[in-house]
Design a protein around this motif. Structure first.
Motif, PDB file in Angstrom:
ATOM      1  N   VAL A 153       0.842  -1.197   0.000  1.00 29.42           N
ATOM      2  CA  VAL A 153       0.000   0.000   0.000  1.00 29.42           C
ATOM      3  C   VAL A 153       0.879   1.249   0.000  1.00 29.42           C
ATOM      4  CG1 VAL A 153      -1.785   1.303   1.232  1.00 29.42           C
ATOM      5  CG2 VAL A 153      -1.867  -1.194   1.212  1.00 29.42           C
ATOM      6  N   ASP A 154       1.968   1.186   0.755  1.00 29.14           N
ATOM      7  CA  ASP A 154       2.904   2.317   0.809  1.00 29.14           C
ATOM      8  C   ASP A 154       3.520   2.558  -0.560  1.00 29.14           C
ATOM      9  OD1 ASP A 154       3.910   4.387   2.312  1.00 29.14           O
ATOM     10  OD2 ASP A 154       5.650   3.289   3.026  1.00 29.14           O
ATOM     11  N   GLU A 155       3.884   1.466  -1.266  1.00 29.73           N
ATOM     12  CA  GLU A 155       4.473   1.605  -2.604  1.00 29.73           C
ATOM     13  C   GLU A 155       3.474   2.225  -3.585  1.00 29.73           C
ATOM     14  OE1 GLU A 155       7.578   1.124  -3.550  1.00 29.73           O
ATOM     15  OE2 GLU A 155       8.107   0.610  -1.498  1.00 29.73           O
ATOM     16  N   ILE A 156       2.216   1.836  -3.473  1.00 29.82           N
ATOM     17  CA  ILE A 156       1.183   2.421  -4.330  1.00 29.82           C
ATOM     18  C   ILE A 156       1.011   3.900  -4.008  1.00 29.82           C
ATOM     19  CG2 ILE A 156      -1.295   2.407  -4.847  1.00 29.82           C
ATOM     20  CD1 ILE A 156      -1.201  -0.655  -4.409  1.00 29.82           C
ATOM     21  N   SER A 157       1.044   4.227  -2.722  1.00 26.45           N
ATOM     22  CA  SER A 157       0.898   5.625  -2.297  1.00 26.45           C
ATOM     23  C   SER A 157       2.010   6.498  -2.865  1.00 26.45           C
ATOM     24  CB  SER A 157       0.903   5.708  -0.767  1.00 26.45           C
ATOM     25  OG  SER A 157      -0.074   4.869  -0.189  1.00 26.45           O
ATOM     26  N   LEU A 158       3.220   5.949  -2.907  1.00 25.43           N
ATOM     27  CA  LEU A 158       4.379   6.706  -3.389  1.00 25.43           C
ATOM     28  C   LEU A 158       4.262   7.065  -4.872  1.00 25.43           C
ATOM     29  CD1 LEU A 158       7.250   4.794  -1.530  1.00 25.43           C
ATOM     30  CD2 LEU A 158       6.449   7.126  -1.088  1.00 25.43           C
ATOM     31  N   ILE A 159       3.467   6.319  -5.609  1.00 27.25           N
ATOM     32  CA  ILE A 159       3.223   6.659  -7.016  1.00 27.25           C
ATOM     33  C   ILE A 159       2.725   8.094  -7.128  1.00 27.25           C
ATOM     34  CG2 ILE A 159       1.718   6.210  -9.008  1.00 27.25           C
ATOM     35  CD1 ILE A 159       1.644   3.286  -8.175  1.00 27.25           C
ATOM     36  N   PHE A 160       1.921   8.475  -6.147  1.00 27.40           N
ATOM     37  CA  PHE A 160       1.301   9.802  -6.168  1.00 27.40           C
ATOM     38  C   PHE A 160       2.000  10.776  -5.212  1.00 27.40           C
ATOM     39  CE2 PHE A 160      -1.862   6.481  -7.000  1.00 27.40           C
ATOM     40  CZ  PHE A 160      -2.183   6.800  -8.296  1.00 27.40           C
ATOM     41  N   GLY A 161       3.205  10.398  -4.773  1.00 26.56           N
ATOM     42  CA  GLY A 161       3.980  11.269  -3.900  1.00 26.56           C
ATOM     43  C   GLY A 161       3.430  11.358  -2.493  1.00 26.56           C
ATOM     44  N   LEU A 162       2.705  10.313  -2.078  1.00 25.43           N
ATOM     45  CA  LEU A 162       2.065  10.311  -0.761  1.00 25.43           C
ATOM     46  C   LEU A 162       2.550   9.147   0.088  1.00 25.43           C
ATOM     47  CD1 LEU A 162      -1.625  10.909  -1.944  1.00 25.43           C
ATOM     48  CD2 LEU A 162       0.017  12.644  -1.203  1.00 25.43           C
ATOM     49  N   ARG A 163       2.254   9.208   1.393  1.00 23.72           N
ATOM     50  CA  ARG A 163       2.444   8.076   2.288  1.00 23.72           C
ATOM     51  C   ARG A 163       1.099   7.383   2.430  1.00 23.72           C
ATOM     52  NH1 ARG A 163       6.705   7.514   5.490  1.00 23.72           N
ATOM     53  NH2 ARG A 163       5.890   5.382   5.468  1.00 23.72           N
ATOM     54  N   TYR A 164       1.122   6.142   2.912  1.00 25.66           N
ATOM     55  CA  TYR A 164      -0.104   5.348   2.941  1.00 25.66           C
ATOM     56  C   TYR A 164      -1.205   5.984   3.788  1.00 25.66           C
ATOM     57  CZ  TYR A 164       1.293   3.668   7.559  1.00 25.66           C
ATOM     58  OH  TYR A 164       1.644   3.600   8.881  1.00 25.66           O
ATOM     59  N   PHE A 165      -0.833   6.683   4.875  1.00 26.16           N
ATOM     60  CA  PHE A 165      -1.857   7.274   5.734  1.00 26.16           C
ATOM     61  C   PHE A 165      -2.506   8.490   5.066  1.00 26.16           C
ATOM     62  CE2 PHE A 165       2.298   8.876   7.084  1.00 26.16           C
ATOM     63  CZ  PHE A 165       2.121  10.247   7.007  1.00 26.16           C
ATOM     64  N   GLU A 166      -1.802   9.080   4.104  1.00 26.86           N
ATOM     65  CA  GLU A 166      -2.388  10.182   3.325  1.00 26.86           C
ATOM     66  C   GLU A 166      -3.264   9.617   2.207  1.00 26.86           C
ATOM     67  OE1 GLU A 166       1.199  13.491   3.708  1.00 26.86           O
ATOM     68  OE2 GLU A 166       1.362  11.900   2.198  1.00 26.86           O
ATOM     69  N   PHE A 167      -2.704   8.663   1.492  1.00 24.93           N
ATOM     70  CA  PHE A 167      -3.433   8.050   0.379  1.00 24.93           C
ATOM     71  C   PHE A 167      -4.692   7.346   0.872  1.00 24.93           C
ATOM     72  CE2 PHE A 167      -4.142   4.305  -2.381  1.00 24.93           C
ATOM     73  CZ  PHE A 167      -4.400   4.959  -3.568  1.00 24.93           C
ATOM     74  N   GLY A 168      -4.606   6.690   2.024  1.00 22.56           N
ATOM     75  CA  GLY A 168      -5.736   5.930   2.555  1.00 22.56           C
ATOM     76  C   GLY A 168      -6.796   6.776   3.228  1.00 22.56           C
ATOM     77  N   ASN A 169      -6.557   8.084   3.309  1.00 24.67           N
ATOM     78  CA  ASN A 169      -7.526   8.991   3.911  1.00 24.67           C
ATOM     79  C   ASN A 169      -8.441   9.540   2.815  1.00 24.67           C
ATOM     80  OD1 ASN A 169      -8.968  10.993   5.169  1.00 24.67           O
ATOM     81  ND2 ASN A 169      -7.187  12.140   5.895  1.00 24.67           N
ATOM     82  N   PRO A 170      -9.726   9.152   2.797  1.00 25.50           N
ATOM     83  CA  PRO A 170     -10.626   9.597   1.720  1.00 25.50           C
ATOM     84  C   PRO A 170     -10.835  11.110   1.696  1.00 25.50           C
ATOM     85  CG  PRO A 170     -11.848   8.492   3.477  1.00 25.50           C
ATOM     86  CD  PRO A 170     -10.398   8.268   3.761  1.00 25.50           C
ATOM     87  N   ASP A 171     -10.517  11.791   2.798  1.00 26.96           N
ATOM     88  CA  ASP A 171     -10.699  13.247   2.861  1.00 26.96           C
ATOM     89  C   ASP A 171      -9.433  14.009   2.477  1.00 26.96           C
ATOM     90  OD1 ASP A 171     -13.349  12.962   3.786  1.00 26.96           O
ATOM     91  OD2 ASP A 171     -12.628  12.648   5.831  1.00 26.96           O
ATOM     92  N   PHE A 172      -8.342  13.258   2.211  1.00 29.23           N
ATOM     93  CA  PHE A 172      -7.082  13.919   1.870  1.00 29.23           C
ATOM     94  C   PHE A 172      -7.176  14.477   0.442  1.00 29.23           C
ATOM     95  CE2 PHE A 172      -2.623  14.271   0.634  1.00 29.23           C
ATOM     96  CZ  PHE A 172      -2.063  14.811   1.782  1.00 29.23           C
ATOM     97  N   GLU A 173      -6.724  15.711   0.254  1.00 30.04           N
ATOM     98  CA  GLU A 173      -6.825  16.348  -1.058  1.00 30.04           C
ATOM     99  C   GLU A 173      -5.925  15.649  -2.076  1.00 30.04           C
ATOM    100  OE1 GLU A 173      -6.312  20.771  -3.139  1.00 30.04           O
ATOM    101  OE2 GLU A 173      -6.121  20.533  -0.966  1.00 30.04           O
ATOM    102  N   MET A 174      -6.492  15.300  -3.207  1.00 25.88           N
ATOM    103  CA  MET A 174      -5.747  14.601  -4.241  1.00 25.88           C
ATOM    104  C   MET A 174      -4.661  15.513  -4.815  1.00 25.88           C
ATOM    105  SD  MET A 174      -7.432  12.409  -7.409  1.00 25.88           S
ATOM    106  CE  MET A 174      -8.772  11.823  -6.398  1.00 25.88           C
ATOM    107  N   PRO A 175      -3.449  15.004  -5.015  1.00 23.69           N
ATOM    108  CA  PRO A 175      -2.361  15.847  -5.520  1.00 23.69           C
ATOM    109  C   PRO A 175      -2.594  16.288  -6.964  1.00 23.69           C
ATOM    110  CG  PRO A 175      -1.695  13.555  -5.487  1.00 23.69           C
ATOM    111  CD  PRO A 175      -3.012  13.615  -4.787  1.00 23.69           C
ATOM    112  N   SER A 176      -1.944  17.363  -7.338  1.00 27.77           N
ATOM    113  CA  SER A 176      -2.029  17.840  -8.718  1.00 27.77           C
ATOM    114  C   SER A 176      -1.029  17.069  -9.577  1.00 27.77           C
ATOM    115  CB  SER A 176      -1.698  19.334  -8.778  1.00 27.77           C
ATOM    116  OG  SER A 176      -0.343  19.555  -8.401  1.00 27.77           O
ATOM    117  N   PHE A 177      -1.204  17.144 -10.885  1.00 29.39           N
ATOM    118  CA  PHE A 177      -0.279  16.467 -11.801  1.00 29.39           C
ATOM    119  C   PHE A 177       1.151  16.964 -11.601  1.00 29.39           C
ATOM    120  CE2 PHE A 177       2.095  16.447 -15.788  1.00 29.39           C
ATOM    121  CZ  PHE A 177       2.043  15.101 -16.129  1.00 29.39           C
TER     122      PHE A 177
END
Length: 202
Positions: free
Chosen positions: A51-75
């Motif tokens: 999950v952490d590796e998937i999160s890093l795709i978007f420049g995030l950590r798993y606790f950020e990526f797994g938070n549905p309220d976390f703002e999605m990063p820009s391109f």
């Protein structure tokens, strides 16, 4: 909603926004595509490290990526490798799946399990290593664990014994035990199917 279903919902949102498919997530994260597909289907399981590796795709950590309220990063804020893959996918179009599975992963695992004696114990990561050595097949431990629990549970059970020597974050993996020696007939059939696919490849 289960944790896997929540993760699937979030991952689908990110994939839709950036035009990525399961194969792209697998390529960027080094997590097996079958595992990604199982997550997207809301089934199977996935390790925290994956999950952490998937999160890093978007420049995030798993606790950020797994938070549905976390703002999605820009391109523009994405890692360069991810930007390049998005550009590649936009140019090539959606990935087309083959109509059949040439990997025959169950058969390959059966061949590996045939090397164990009845009551022999092993970790999923041991099978992962043997698959890479024997078949040059890169598979995640979570996918092997899924296969061992079902459909290969005729031969294998997951024990209550954990690998306490494993260091780092995440849960300690359980040992598996071969409860039934792989029958000669099952091994021969697995090897026959593997030869057949190999001979059919260009």
């Amino acid at each position: 909603m289960t944790v896997i279903e929540e993760l699937a919902k979030i991952l689908k949102r990110y994939m839709k926004k950036f035009g990525l498919g399961p194969i792209d997530i697998a390529f960027l994260s080094k997590v097996n595509k079958k595992t990604i597909e199982a997550v997207l289907a809301g089934t199977g399981g996935i390790e925290l490290d994956s999950v952490d590796e998937i999160s890093l795709i978007f420049g995030l950590r798993y606790f950020e990526f797994g938070n549905p309220d976390f703002e999605m990063p820009s391109f523009d804020s994405l890692p360069e490798k991810t930007k390049a893959r998005i550009a590649f996918r936009k140019k090539e179009g959606p990935h087309e799946e083959t109509s059949y599975d040439q990997r025959l992963l169950n058969e390959k695992i059966i061949v590996v399990l045939a090397e164990y004696n009845q009551d022999g114990e092993f970790l999923a990561e041991h099978i992962v290593t043997k698959l890479l050595e024997t078949f040059k097949e890169e598979v995640s431990t979570s996918e092997v664990t899924t296969r061992l629990n079902n459909p290969l549970n005729e031969y294998v059970i997951q024990t209550d014994k954990k690998d306490t020597k494993k260091e780092g974050k995440g849960r300690k993996p359980y040992y598996f035990q071969l409860i039934k020696k792989i029958p000669i007939k099952a091994l021969a059939e697995a090897e026959r199917r593997l030869r057949k696919v190999k001979n059919e490849q260009p």
